[in-house]
Design a protein around this motif. Structure first.
Motif: not given
Lengths: 118, 113
Positions: A51-67
């Protein structure tokens, strides 16, 4: 109008290998970005969101994404694939125009089917 | 904690028949929406609602009607079914429209012959 493009309708990796699922978006306002996962015969489940803030986002099950605003991308990664990661993955964006109810519409990409080989 | 409940799970219709797909949520979400999922096309928005009494069209609204008389329920009506409406339909809700994650039902698989 907002849109999402997922590069590659099918991705195949070996167990333990890096998973990279690509997503590019277009939006005329700061976007809200999501990745969802769908297992066979089920609805979609949220993996992670930006949404806003840190561009590297961590999710469930070890996944992450970078905006990456400059590249209009939100690629999904996981360092080491597991057999249980086999599913279809959807990238989604909301935020198509300034004002009104633009954030009321969530637009999905076409989906990427991830296959994991032993 | 039911979340989003869709009924029925499966339905077969003949061309020209009408039916209503039911959707209910127990999370007091203001925002509700209907999507259809077709192979290779992702999910496409049919209709959505930002609150009771308020509905709007999505990307593919033709052939479908919705109403929102309560916060909990958001039924989708097919007026005169066509084979092109064969699809899997998902209802979803969220607290704050596209700004918060969607909670999905398990889907209704519809076949129109």
């Amino acid at each position: 109008a907002q849109s999402v493009t997922q590069l590659g309708s099918h991705v195949s990796v070996s167990e333990g290998a890096l998973v990279l699922l690509r997503c590019n978006y277009s939006s005329s306002v700061p976007p809200y970005l999501f990745w969802y996962v769908q297992y066979p015969n089920q609805g979609l489940q949220l993996l992670l969101k930006y949404t806003t803030g840190a561009t590297l986002v961590k999710g469930i099950n070890g996944f992450e994404a970078e905006f990456k605003k400059s590249e209009t991308s939100f690629h999904l990664t996981k360092p080491s694939a597991h057999m249980s990661d086999a599913a279809e993955y959807f990238c989604a964006v909301s935020g198509g125009s300034a004002g009104g109810t633009s954030y009321g519409k969530l637009t999905f990409g076409q989906g990427t089917i991830l296959t994991v080989h032993p | 904690n039911a979340g989003v409940t869709q009924t029925p799970k499966f339905q077969v219709l003949k061309t020209g028949q009408s039916m209503t797909l039911q959707c209910a949520q127990d999370m007091n979400h203001e925002y509700m929406s209907w999507y259809r999922q077709d192979p290779g096309m992702g999910l496409r928005l049919i209709h959505y609602s930002v609150g009771a009494g308020i509905t709007d069209q999505g990307e593919v609204p033709n052939g479908y009607n919705v109403s929102r008389s309560t916060t909990e329920d958001f039924p989708l009506r097919l007026l005169s079914a066509a084979p092109s409406q064969t699809s899997v339909y998902f209802c979803a809700s969220s607290r704050q429209g596209g700004k918060s994650p969607l909670h999905f039902g398990n889907g209704t698989r519809l076949t129109v012959t």
